[in-house]
Scaffold this active site. Sequence first.
Site, PDB file in Angstrom:
ATOM      1  N   LYS A   1      34.680  46.269  48.820  1.00  0.00           N
ATOM      2  CA  LYS A   1      35.437  46.716  47.630  1.00  0.00           C
ATOM      3  C   LYS A   1      34.516  46.988  46.451  1.00  0.00           C
ATOM      4  O   LYS A   1      34.732  47.931  45.698  1.00  0.00           O
ATOM      5  CB  LYS A   1      36.461  45.652  47.218  1.00  0.00           C
ATOM      6  CG  LYS A   1      37.777  45.880  47.873  1.00  0.00           C
ATOM      7  CD  LYS A   1      38.796  44.827  47.548  1.00  0.00           C
ATOM      8  CE  LYS A   1      39.696  44.706  48.765  1.00  0.00           C
ATOM      9  NZ  LYS A   1      40.624  43.626  48.675  1.00  0.00           N
TER      10      LYS A   1
ATOM     11  N   PHE B   1      38.860  41.842  41.240  1.00  0.00           N
ATOM     12  CA  PHE B   1      39.150  40.616  41.972  1.00  0.00           C
ATOM     13  C   PHE B   1      39.480  41.005  43.406  1.00  0.00           C
ATOM     14  O   PHE B   1      39.999  42.102  43.650  1.00  0.00           O
ATOM     15  CB  PHE B   1      40.360  39.886  41.355  1.00  0.00           C
ATOM     16  CG  PHE B   1      39.963  38.898  40.298  1.00  0.00           C
ATOM     17  CD1 PHE B   1      39.580  39.334  39.043  1.00  0.00           C
ATOM     18  CD2 PHE B   1      39.982  37.537  40.557  1.00  0.00           C
ATOM     19  CE1 PHE B   1      39.207  38.438  38.064  1.00  0.00           C
ATOM     20  CE2 PHE B   1      39.617  36.616  39.588  1.00  0.00           C
ATOM     21  CZ  PHE B   1      39.228  37.066  38.335  1.00  0.00           C
TER      22      PHE B   1
ATOM     23  N   PRO C   1      48.855  54.070  42.027  1.00  0.00           N
ATOM     24  CA  PRO C   1      47.501  54.430  41.579  1.00  0.00           C
ATOM     25  C   PRO C   1      46.584  53.216  41.604  1.00  0.00           C
ATOM     26  O   PRO C   1      47.031  52.102  41.299  1.00  0.00           O
ATOM     27  CB  PRO C   1      47.722  54.892  40.128  1.00  0.00           C
ATOM     28  CG  PRO C   1      49.044  54.341  39.720  1.00  0.00           C
ATOM     29  CD  PRO C   1      49.860  54.169  40.958  1.00  0.00           C
ATOM     30  N   ASP C   2      45.321  53.400  42.010  1.00  0.00           N
ATOM     31  CA  ASP C   2      44.357  52.293  41.971  1.00  0.00           C
ATOM     32  C   ASP C   2      43.757  52.243  40.563  1.00  0.00           C
ATOM     33  O   ASP C   2      42.873  53.032  40.214  1.00  0.00           O
ATOM     34  CB  ASP C   2      43.281  52.465  43.046  1.00  0.00           C
ATOM     35  CG  ASP C   2      42.462  51.187  43.202  1.00  0.00           C
ATOM     36  OD1 ASP C   2      42.096  50.578  42.169  1.00  0.00           O
ATOM     37  OD2 ASP C   2      42.212  50.771  44.345  1.00  0.00           O
ATOM     38  N   ILE C   3      44.250  51.312  39.765  1.00  0.00           N
ATOM     39  CA  ILE C   3      43.869  51.226  38.351  1.00  0.00           C
ATOM     40  C   ILE C   3      42.380  50.928  38.215  1.00  0.00           C
ATOM     41  O   ILE C   3      41.654  51.575  37.457  1.00  0.00           O
ATOM     42  CB  ILE C   3      44.704  50.130  37.648  1.00  0.00           C
ATOM     43  CG1 ILE C   3      46.202  50.443  37.808  1.00  0.00           C
ATOM     44  CG2 ILE C   3      44.326  49.998  36.177  1.00  0.00           C
ATOM     45  CD1 ILE C   3      47.132  49.306  37.453  1.00  0.00           C
TER      46      ILE C   3
ATOM     47  N   ALA D   1      44.909  41.638  37.964  1.00  0.00           N
ATOM     48  CA  ALA D   1      46.298  41.771  38.406  1.00  0.00           C
ATOM     49  C   ALA D   1      46.369  41.977  39.914  1.00  0.00           C
ATOM     50  O   ALA D   1      45.479  42.568  40.514  1.00  0.00           O
ATOM     51  CB  ALA D   1      46.942  42.962  37.698  1.00  0.00           C
TER      52      ALA D   1
ATOM     53  N   ASN E   1      54.778  40.224  44.540  1.00  0.00           N
ATOM     54  CA  ASN E   1      53.892  39.345  45.308  1.00  0.00           C
ATOM     55  C   ASN E   1      53.778  37.990  44.615  1.00  0.00           C
ATOM     56  O   ASN E   1      54.404  37.753  43.588  1.00  0.00           O
ATOM     57  CB  ASN E   1      52.521  40.001  45.498  1.00  0.00           C
ATOM     58  CG  ASN E   1      51.884  40.338  44.163  1.00  0.00           C
ATOM     59  OD1 ASN E   1      51.612  39.456  43.356  1.00  0.00           O
ATOM     60  ND2 ASN E   1      51.671  41.622  43.915  1.00  0.00           N
TER      61      ASN E   1
ATOM     62  N   LYS F   1      34.890  50.847  45.334  1.00  0.00           N
ATOM     63  CA  LYS F   1      35.538  51.093  44.033  1.00  0.00           C
ATOM     64  C   LYS F   1      34.513  51.243  42.903  1.00  0.00           C
ATOM     65  O   LYS F   1      34.891  51.320  41.749  1.00  0.00           O
ATOM     66  CB  LYS F   1      36.513  49.954  43.714  1.00  0.00           C
ATOM     67  CG  LYS F   1      37.652  49.802  44.727  1.00  0.00           C
ATOM     68  CD  LYS F   1      38.798  48.963  44.174  1.00  0.00           C
ATOM     69  CE  LYS F   1      39.811  48.643  45.259  1.00  0.00           C
ATOM     70  NZ  LYS F   1      41.119  48.264  44.727  1.00  0.00           N
TER      71      LYS F   1
HETATM   72  O1  C5P Z   1      42.033  46.885  47.128  1.00  0.00           O
HETATM   73  P1  C5P Z   1      42.592  45.640  46.561  1.00  0.00           P
HETATM   74  O2  C5P Z   1      44.016  45.781  46.088  1.00  0.00           O
HETATM   75  O3  C5P Z   1      42.416  44.427  47.418  1.00  0.00           O
HETATM   76  O4  C5P Z   1      41.664  45.371  45.268  1.00  0.00           O
HETATM   77  C1  C5P Z   1      41.920  44.342  44.404  1.00  0.00           C
HETATM   78  C2  C5P Z   1      41.405  44.710  43.057  1.00  0.00           C
HETATM   79  O5  C5P Z   1      41.853  46.026  42.698  1.00  0.00           O
HETATM   80  C3  C5P Z   1      41.937  43.807  41.960  1.00  0.00           C
HETATM   81  O6  C5P Z   1      40.940  43.724  40.966  1.00  0.00           O
HETATM   82  C4  C5P Z   1      43.163  44.569  41.478  1.00  0.00           C
HETATM   83  O7  C5P Z   1      43.464  44.229  40.118  1.00  0.00           O
HETATM   84  C5  C5P Z   1      42.735  45.998  41.601  1.00  0.00           C
HETATM   85  N1  C5P Z   1      43.820  46.973  41.901  1.00  0.00           N
HETATM   86  C6  C5P Z   1      44.200  47.898  40.924  1.00  0.00           C
HETATM   87  N2  C5P Z   1      45.167  48.820  41.206  1.00  0.00           N
HETATM   88  C7  C5P Z   1      45.756  48.848  42.421  1.00  0.00           C
HETATM   89  C8  C5P Z   1      45.395  47.922  43.416  1.00  0.00           C
HETATM   90  C9  C5P Z   1      44.411  46.994  43.116  1.00  0.00           C
HETATM   91  O8  C5P Z   1      43.670  47.863  39.809  1.00  0.00           O
HETATM   92  N3  C5P Z   1      46.712  49.738  42.662  1.00  0.00           N
END
Ligand code: C5P
Length: 405
Positions: free
Chosen positions: A337, A323, A305-307, A275, A210, A341
């Site tokens: 969000k 972010f 994975p959603d870190i 990120a 991206n 989250k």
């Molecule tokens: O849900 P979205 O991707 O829009 O959320 C953005 C936030 O989630 C950012 O802080 C991004 O660093 C984090 N993120 C993450 N892991 C992912 C997707 C998003 O940590 N796989």
Amino acid sequence: MNTLAQKKLLVGVTGGIAAYKSPELVRRLRERGADVRVVMTAAAREFITPLTLQAVSGWPVRADLFDPAAEAAMGHIELARWADAIVVAPATADFIARLAHGRADDLLSTVCLTTRSRLLVAPAMNQQMWAAAATQANVEILSRRGVRMLGPDAGPQACGEVGPGRLLEPDVLAAAIAGQFRAPRFAGVRVVVTAGPTREPIDPVRYITNRSSGKMGYAVAEAFAEAGAEVTLVSGPAGLPAPSGVALVRVETAEEMAAAVCAHMDGAQVFVGAAAVADYRAAEVASQKIKKTAEAMSLALIKTPDILASVARRTPRPFVVGFAAETEQLIENARKKLESKHLDMIAANDVSLTGLGFESERNALQVIWKTGEASLPAARKGELARDLVELIGERYFEKNRAENS
Ligand code: C5P
């Protein structure tokens, strides 16, 4: 207003058109309580007179290395020891080059080489000169040595061009200089920041990524380090140098980023997810380059994975900041969000605005937490990051106080 009371500042003025702003800077520094002495280079005297700077600083201006009278009053070594900080504003491309290469062929470069105090440099030059590979390499050398760059600002220039290279305005510069003396608020606090895009392979030569430049996350990591934190920056491929005082861990994919974050979160009290992590990756990575034989093809994707969300589920739970880069309904989406989250804070930016956000030097943020919000108006990412770290500090220490009382 951050004070500079009892601070001794040596302002170095070099020969660029922005030298006309130096007297104003000296005044702003004195208003904050600093004792200011000025050293000018020979070229600076082509732009403004020593008399002007003497009038605003209240002290004779030094210009020559071989001036018997001045050396008898306060020699160049004493001058270097006297200063709590040396601020070169404006700093030309030539002066930055001389500083990077340790030249000592006039009073100002000699004092800079002699000092053990902090060295702050406010560049001002034509935007092409600033962008030149030689200048950028010199800036990197200085940053690695711990010299702090203040600016440059972007905008219209005296030469008629537009771009980065303007001297920061005197009041902004004075505030940034005062900020260098603030007590390190995050001393002893461990912070992990993610930055940049991730790169998800499709085959050995292709990948999904991206437009994230990583600049905002790097600026946040640097601002935390400036505030005294022990910072680990986990970065996707951004091609940026490590900010000074920050441990940089380079990764490529979302899964590598998740693993690196997990490995560094033990004992960390704050996590900032800046990120732009790819949400999906190829379900299968081809081991050989895919041939263009088919008329159409589709790519199966699976979620990464959603870190951020997984860090927010950890116990003990760190202070978690996310972010949100949005192209529509900025606040609503960011609030969703924040809740879904389980974040402590979210910094939302509208990436549909041109000149701000992705791939840009500047950004604007709307910062939201459960009980409030704040607007951080458009500014260079470095300044914005410092303001964001201030806001995080307010909420983080308030939360700690509430939990410990
Ligand atoms: O849900 P979205 O991707 O829009 O959320 C953005 C936030 O989630 C950012 O802080 C991004 O660093 C984090 N993120 C993450 N892991 C992912 C997707 C998003 O940590 N796989």
